[in-house]
Design a protein around this motif. Structure first.
Motif, PDB file in Angstrom:
ATOM      1  N   ILE A 401       0.828  -1.217   0.000  1.00 65.97           N
ATOM      2  CA  ILE A 401       0.000   0.000   0.000  1.00 65.97           C
ATOM      3  C   ILE A 401       0.864   1.270   0.000  1.00 65.97           C
ATOM      4  O   ILE A 401       0.390   2.358   0.302  1.00 65.97           O
ATOM      5  N   GLY A 402       2.147   1.111  -0.303  1.00 64.88           N
ATOM      6  CA  GLY A 402       3.008   2.283  -0.505  1.00 64.88           C
ATOM      7  C   GLY A 402       3.692   2.807   0.743  1.00 64.88           C
ATOM      8  O   GLY A 402       4.243   3.907   0.735  1.00 64.88           O
ATOM      9  N   VAL A 403       3.626   2.050   1.843  1.00 63.52           N
ATOM     10  CA  VAL A 403       4.344   2.463   3.063  1.00 63.52           C
ATOM     11  C   VAL A 403       5.771   1.935   2.949  1.00 63.52           C
ATOM     12  O   VAL A 403       5.978   0.733   2.779  1.00 63.52           O
ATOM     13  N   PHE A 404       6.754   2.841   3.056  1.00 63.44           N
ATOM     14  CA  PHE A 404       8.164   2.435   3.021  1.00 63.44           C
ATOM     15  C   PHE A 404       8.501   1.730   4.330  1.00 63.44           C
ATOM     16  O   PHE A 404       8.161   2.223   5.406  1.00 63.44           O
ATOM     17  N   ILE A 405       9.163   0.593   4.241  1.00 59.31           N
ATOM     18  CA  ILE A 405       9.567  -0.114   5.469  1.00 59.31           C
ATOM     19  C   ILE A 405      11.073  -0.369   5.456  1.00 59.31           C
ATOM     20  O   ILE A 405      11.611  -0.919   4.502  1.00 59.31           O
ATOM     21  N   ALA A 406      11.750   0.063   6.533  1.00 56.51           N
ATOM     22  CA  ALA A 406      13.126  -0.369   6.800  1.00 56.51           C
ATOM     23  C   ALA A 406      12.969  -1.509   7.807  1.00 56.51           C
ATOM     24  O   ALA A 406      12.547  -1.286   8.938  1.00 56.51           O
ATOM     25  N   ASN A 407      13.252  -2.709   7.356  1.00 58.19           N
ATOM     26  CA  ASN A 407      12.917  -3.890   8.177  1.00 58.19           C
ATOM     27  C   ASN A 407      13.919  -4.071   9.325  1.00 58.19           C
ATOM     28  O   ASN A 407      15.083  -4.386   9.081  1.00 58.19           O
ATOM     29  N   PRO A 408      13.467  -3.872  10.562  1.00 59.17           N
ATOM     30  CA  PRO A 408      14.406  -4.013  11.687  1.00 59.17           C
ATOM     31  C   PRO A 408      14.522  -5.444  12.200  1.00 59.17           C
ATOM     32  O   PRO A 408      15.089  -5.670  13.254  1.00 59.17           O
ATOM     33  N   HIS A 409      13.991  -6.393  11.447  1.00 56.49           N
ATOM     34  CA  HIS A 409      14.047  -7.786  11.886  1.00 56.49           C
ATOM     35  C   HIS A 409      15.018  -8.604  11.042  1.00 56.49           C
ATOM     36  O   HIS A 409      14.977  -9.832  11.054  1.00 56.49           O
ATOM     37  N   VAL A 410      15.863  -7.903  10.302  1.00 60.91           N
ATOM     38  CA  VAL A 410      16.926  -8.586   9.559  1.00 60.91           C
ATOM     39  C   VAL A 410      18.265  -8.024  10.037  1.00 60.91           C
ATOM     40  O   VAL A 410      18.329  -6.920  10.563  1.00 60.91           O
ATOM     41  N   TYR A 412      21.134  -7.583   8.150  1.00 65.52           N
ATOM     42  CA  TYR A 412      22.056  -7.169   7.095  1.00 65.52           C
ATOM     43  C   TYR A 412      21.573  -5.846   6.527  1.00 65.52           C
ATOM     44  O   TYR A 412      20.386  -5.517   6.560  1.00 65.52           O
ATOM     45  N   LEU A 413      22.540  -5.103   6.018  1.00 64.57           N
ATOM     46  CA  LEU A 413      22.297  -3.742   5.554  1.00 64.57           C
ATOM     47  C   LEU A 413      21.236  -3.609   4.472  1.00 64.57           C
ATOM     48  O   LEU A 413      20.444  -2.679   4.479  1.00 64.57           O
ATOM     49  N   GLU A 414      21.254  -4.537   3.537  1.00 66.08           N
ATOM     50  CA  GLU A 414      20.492  -4.338   2.314  1.00 66.08           C
ATOM     51  C   GLU A 414      18.992  -4.193   2.538  1.00 66.08           C
ATOM     52  O   GLU A 414      18.330  -3.446   1.825  1.00 66.08           O
ATOM     53  N   ASP A 415      18.427  -4.914   3.523  1.00 58.73           N
ATOM     54  CA  ASP A 415      16.989  -4.784   3.753  1.00 58.73           C
ATOM     55  C   ASP A 415      16.700  -3.878   4.945  1.00 58.73           C
ATOM     56  O   ASP A 415      15.567  -3.669   5.327  1.00 58.73           O
ATOM     57  N   GLY A 416      17.774  -3.327   5.519  1.00 59.18           N
ATOM     58  CA  GLY A 416      17.604  -2.468   6.691  1.00 59.18           C
ATOM     59  C   GLY A 416      17.110  -1.081   6.316  1.00 59.18           C
ATOM     60  O   GLY A 416      16.847  -0.266   7.179  1.00 59.18           O
ATOM     61  N   GLY A 417      17.018  -0.801   5.025  1.00 58.66           N
ATOM     62  CA  GLY A 417      16.337   0.414   4.600  1.00 58.66           C
ATOM     63  C   GLY A 417      17.228   1.553   4.167  1.00 58.66           C
ATOM     64  O   GLY A 417      16.767   2.487   3.543  1.00 58.66           O
ATOM     65  N   ARG A 418      18.502   1.503   4.476  1.00 58.90           N
ATOM     66  CA  ARG A 418      19.347   2.658   4.147  1.00 58.90           C
ATOM     67  C   ARG A 418      20.427   2.294   3.140  1.00 58.90           C
ATOM     68  O   ARG A 418      21.394   3.021   2.960  1.00 58.90           O
ATOM     69  N   PHE A 419      20.295   1.155   2.496  1.00 57.12           N
ATOM     70  CA  PHE A 419      21.284   0.769   1.496  1.00 57.12           C
ATOM     71  C   PHE A 419      21.110   1.643   0.265  1.00 57.12           C
ATOM     72  O   PHE A 419      20.013   2.019  -0.098  1.00 57.12           O
ATOM     73  N   ARG A 420      22.202   1.970  -0.390  1.00 51.61           N
ATOM     74  CA  ARG A 420      22.126   2.884  -1.535  1.00 51.61           C
ATOM     75  C   ARG A 420      22.120   2.100  -2.842  1.00 51.61           C
ATOM     76  O   ARG A 420      22.956   1.235  -3.072  1.00 51.61           O
ATOM     77  N   ALA A 421      21.172   2.487  -3.684  1.00 52.43           N
ATOM     78  CA  ALA A 421      21.019   1.784  -4.958  1.00 52.43           C
ATOM     79  C   ALA A 421      22.242   1.993  -5.857  1.00 52.43           C
ATOM     80  O   ALA A 421      22.508   1.179  -6.740  1.00 52.43           O
ATOM     81  N   ASP A 422      23.001   3.080  -5.638  1.00 50.73           N
ATOM     82  CA  ASP A 422      24.164   3.329  -6.503  1.00 50.73           C
ATOM     83  C   ASP A 422      25.365   2.441  -6.136  1.00 50.73           C
ATOM     84  O   ASP A 422      26.420   2.530  -6.770  1.00 50.73           O
ATOM     85  N   ASN A 423      25.187   1.613  -5.093  1.00 48.59           N
ATOM     86  CA  ASN A 423      26.205   0.616  -4.738  1.00 48.59           C
ATOM     87  C   ASN A 423      27.542   1.179  -4.281  1.00 48.59           C
ATOM     88  O   ASN A 423      28.535   0.455  -4.253  1.00 48.59           O
ATOM     89  N   ILE A 424      27.593   2.462  -3.917  1.00 46.87           N
ATOM     90  CA  ILE A 424      28.906   3.009  -3.533  1.00 46.87           C
ATOM     91  C   ILE A 424      29.426   2.390  -2.240  1.00 46.87           C
ATOM     92  O   ILE A 424      30.627   2.328  -2.015  1.00 46.87           O
ATOM     93  N   GLN A 425      28.505   1.918  -1.402  1.00 47.95           N
ATOM     94  CA  GLN A 425      28.955   1.289  -0.154  1.00 47.95           C
ATOM     95  C   GLN A 425      29.622  -0.063  -0.445  1.00 47.95           C
ATOM     96  O   GLN A 425      30.658  -0.395   0.124  1.00 47.95           O
ATOM     97  N   LEU A 426      29.011  -0.812  -1.360  1.00 50.86           N
ATOM     98  CA  LEU A 426      29.580  -2.106  -1.751  1.00 50.86           C
ATOM     99  C   LEU A 426      30.937  -1.897  -2.429  1.00 50.86           C
ATOM    100  O   LEU A 426      31.909  -2.617  -2.143  1.00 50.86           O
ATOM    101  N   LYS A 427      31.003  -0.889  -3.302  1.00 50.60           N
ATOM    102  CA  LYS A 427      32.283  -0.631  -3.987  1.00 50.60           C
ATOM    103  C   LYS A 427      33.365  -0.241  -2.973  1.00 50.60           C
ATOM    104  O   LYS A 427      34.526  -0.644  -3.103  1.00 50.60           O
ATOM    105  N   ALA A 428      32.975   0.538  -1.970  1.00 47.96           N
ATOM    106  CA  ALA A 428      33.952   0.918  -0.941  1.00 47.96           C
ATOM    107  C   ALA A 428      34.410  -0.313  -0.175  1.00 47.96           C
ATOM    108  O   ALA A 428      35.582  -0.441   0.178  1.00 47.96           O
ATOM    109  N   LYS A 429      33.497  -1.243   0.050  1.00 49.99           N
ATOM    110  CA  LYS A 429      33.898  -2.473   0.776  1.00 49.99           C
ATOM    111  C   LYS A 429      34.875  -3.281  -0.084  1.00 49.99           C
ATOM    112  O   LYS A 429      35.874  -3.791   0.429  1.00 49.99           O
ATOM    113  N   GLN A 430      34.580  -3.363  -1.375  1.00 50.28           N
ATOM    114  CA  GLN A 430      35.494  -4.122  -2.250  1.00 50.28           C
ATOM    115  C   GLN A 430      36.890  -3.508  -2.228  1.00 50.28           C
ATOM    116  O   GLN A 430      37.891  -4.217  -2.292  1.00 50.28           O
ATOM    117  N   LYS A 431      36.915  -2.169  -2.113  1.00 50.75           N
ATOM    118  CA  LYS A 431      38.212  -1.482  -2.133  1.00 50.75           C
ATOM    119  C   LYS A 431      38.926  -1.554  -0.776  1.00 50.75           C
ATOM    120  O   LYS A 431      40.108  -1.871  -0.697  1.00 50.75           O
TER     121      LYS A 431
END
Ligand SMILES: Cc1cc2nc3c(=O)[nH]c(=O)nc-3n(C[C@H](O)[C@H](O)[C@H](O)COP(=O)(O)OP(=O)(O)OC[C@H]3O[C@@H](n4cnc5c(N)ncnc54)[C@H](O)[C@@H]3O)c2cc1C
Length: 451
Positions: A401-410, A412-431
Motif C-alpha cells: 500500500i506504498g508504506v516504506f519499510i526499513a525492516n528491523p528484523h533482519v 544485514y544492511l540491504e533490507d535495513g532500509g538505508r542501502f544505496r542503490a548506486d552501490n557506492i557502499q559495496l564498492k567501498a567495501k570491495q576497495k
C-alpha cells in the motif's frame, strides 16, 4: 579464545588491561539491543566475539587492523552498543574493537563544526556545544549513551530531524577519517559526497576514527504535550504543525492510545484514552502553540523547559525507538517496524492498516524532513508479535500500500532500509576490505575476493 590472539593484541596496545578476555565482558561487548526483535533475539543470542580490545588512538586502531588482516581474523567495531539490529554483533567471532575510550572532543570550530573522535558520547557533545551557543542538528533518543561513531555507523536520525533531516542530508556529516582493512591499512579522509561510501555501513567497510560533524545554533526549547480525543485529530494537528515553517521545532511525535499508558514514569503528561502529541518548540513560540493546540481541540497536559540532556523529565526518552522500549516493558510481546508514510496519502494508509490489523498495530509517528526539504510522517509503529509469518505478511502489506519499510528484523544492511542503490557502499567495501574481515555477514551483496 585463542591465547595467540590475546598475546598478539597485547603487543599492540600500550596497556594490556585494554585487551579483554573475560567471557562475560566479551559477551556484553558483543551485544546491542538486538532483542527488540523476537526474530533477531532467536538468531543472534549465541553470537559472540572471541576477544575485545579498546584502542585509545588511531595508531593502535591501524595496528589492530593490520594484525587482524595478517591473521585473517574478523574485526567488528563497537561504539556504545545501542544499535537495534545486532549491527555490532560479530557473526563469526573474532575481535570486538571497542572504541569507547577514543572519546575526545577536539574542538568546535567558529562556524559550528564539531571535530571529535568516534567514541564521544552524543550527550557530551550536545552539552559542550550548547555552552558555546551550538547544539546537535539531530540525535537519537539514546543520546545519553550512544557514541557519535556508532550514530554515523548505524543510526539514521532522530530528535531534530523534523528540521534538519537525517544523517544523510544537508551536509551534516562534513567529513571523517577512516581506517581501512586493506593489506596495509591506511587512514583515508572522506569529505563531502565521499562520506556516503561509509555512512550507515555498520562498520563493514571502514573504521571511523575522526569526525567533522556540523552543528546548528542553539535554541531555547520547551517540551510540550497535548492530548486529543482521536488519533486523526492529533495526527492532523501534528502534521500541519510539523509542515508549517513558521514554527521552530525540534521534535514532533504522535502516540496513538494506549501507547501513552506505557509511559509510567511520566503519568502527568498522559490523558486517559487520548492520543498524545509531543513537541519540542522554541520557548518564544510556546504561548502561540498553546493557543493553536487548544483551538484544534487539544488538552495541553505538560510544558517544561529543556536544559540539555539532563533535563527531568526528559520527554525525548519516550520518543523514537524508546517508545518501543516502554511498550516492551509493559508487555514483551510488542515489537516494531520502521515506516515512512506518504505525506499525501497517509490517512488512507492508516485506514487500510487499521481495517486489516486493528490494534495489532499501534501508530507511533515521528515527523522528519527528507533530503528534498519535505516534511514526511515517518514512524516506528508498534506491532503485537504473534509470529514471524504474520510479521512478514504485515511488512509485505505495508509495502503493497506504498508504506516504506526499513525492516528491523533482519541483520544485514540491504533490507535495513538505508542501502544505496548506486552501490557506492559495496564498492567501498570491495576497495577497503577486499577480504571481508570487517563485521562479516552484514553486507550480503559482498563476496570476498579469492585468496
Ligand atoms: C531505545 C533506543 C532508541 C533508539 N533511537 C534511535 C533514534 O532515535 N535514531 C537512530 O538513528 N537510532 C536510534 N537507535 C539506534 C542507536 O541507538 C543509534 O543509532 C546510536 O546512535 C548508535 O550508537 P552506538 O554508539 O550505540 O553504536 P553501536 O550500536 O555501537 O554501533 C552501531 C553500528 O555502527 C558501527 N560502528 C560503531 N562505531 C563505528 C566506527 N567508529 N566506525 C564504523 N562503524 C562503527 C557498529 O559496528 C555497528 O554496526 C535507538 C536504539 C535504542 C535501543
Amino acid at each position: 579464545m585463542s591465547e595467540t590472539l590475546a598475546a598478539g593484541l597485547t603487543r599492540l596496545v600500550a596497556d594490556p588491561a585494554r585487551v579483554i578476555t573475560a567471557p562475560a565482558i566479551v559477551d556484553r561487548l558483543s551485544k546491542d539491543f538486538y532483542w527488540y526483535s523476537p526474530i533477531l533475539k532467536r538468531d543472534l543470542e549465541s553470537k559472540v566475539g572471541e576477544i575485545a580490545v579498546q584502542p585509545v588512538n588511531v595508531d593502535e586502531v591501524v595496528a589492530i587492523a593490520r594484525y587482524a588482516g595478517e591473521h585473517n581474523v574478523p574485526l567488528t567495531v563497537r561504539g556504545a552498543g545501542t544499535g537495534n539490529y545486532g549491527q555490532c554483533i560479530p557473526l563469526h567471532g573474532g575481535i570486538v574493537l571497542d572504541l569507547q575510550l577514543m572519546d575526545k572532543l577536539e574542538e568546535i570550530t567558529a562556524d559550528g563544526v564539531a571535530v571529535c573522535q568516534p567514541g564521544l558520547r552524543l550527550a557530551v557533545l550536545e552539552t559542550e556545544a550548547r555552552k558555546l551557543g551550538w547544539e546537535l542538528r539531530m540525535y537519537p533518543s539514546t543520546i545519553a549513551k550512544a557514541s557519535i561513531g556508532g550514530f554515523l555507523g548505524g543510526g539514521s536520525g532522530g530528535i531534530g530531524s523534523v528540521a534538519h533531516g537525517g544523517l544523510r542530508d544537508f551536509d551534516t556529516v562534513r567529513a571523517f577519517e577512516v581506517v581501512t582493512m586493506e593489506k596495509e591499512p591506511r587512514v583515508v579522509l572522506h569529505e563531502g559526497a565521499a562520506v556516503h561510501e561509509i555512512l550507515h555501513c555498520w562498520g563493514t567497510n571502514g573504521i571511523l576514527t575522526r569526525i567533522w560533524f556540523a552543528l546548528t545554533p542553539a535554541v531555547e526549547w520547551t517540551q510540550f504535550t497535548v492530548a486529543f480525543p482521536t488519533f486523526d485529530e492529533a495526527f492532523l494537528f501534528a502534521k500541519s504543525f510539523a509542515e508549517d515553517r513558521q514554527w521552530t521545532k525540534r521534535l514532533v511525535t504522535v502516540f496513538e492510545w494506549p501507547i501513552p499508558s506505557f509511559f509510567t514514569p511520566v503519568k502527568q503528561v498522559v490523558a486517559q484514552d487520548k492520543t498524545l502529541v509531543l513537541v519540542m518548540i522554541a520557548t518564544g513560540q510556546l504561548e502561540a502553540l498553546r493557543t493553536s493546540a487548544q483551538a484544534a481541540g487539544g488538552e495541553v497536559t505538560f510544558t517544561g523547559a529543556y536544559i540539555g540532556p539532563r533535563t527531568q523529565p526528559l520527554l525525548s526518552d519516550y520518543t523514537w525507538n524508546h517508545t518501543t522500549l516502554w511498550a516492551m516493558k509493559a508487555d514483551p510481546t510488542w515489537t516494531y517496524i520502521q515506516a515512512g508514510f506518504s505525506p499525501a496519502n497517509c490517512m488512507e494508509q492508516f485506514r487500510l492498516l487499521k481495517e486489516r490489523y486493528g490494534n495489532e498495530i499501534l501508530f507511533h509517528i515521528e515527523f522528519m524532513k527528507n533530503g528534498e526539504g519535505v516534511v514526511v510522517p515517518g514512524g516506528i509503529p508498534l506491532v503485537y508479535y504473534t509470529g514471524e509469518d504474520r510479521l512478514n505478511e504485515l511488512i509485505a502489506y505495508c509495502r503493497e500500500i506504498g508504506v516504506f519499510i526499513a525492516n528491523p528484523h533482519v541483520n544485514y544492511l540491504e533490507d535495513g532500509g538505508r542501502f544505496r542503490a548506486d552501490n557506492i557502499q559495496l564498492k567501498a567495501k570491495q576497495k577497503y576490505d577486499p577480504r571481508g574481515l570487517l563485521n562479516p555477514g552484514k553486507m550480503i551483496s559482498f563476496h570476498p575476493e579469492a585468496q
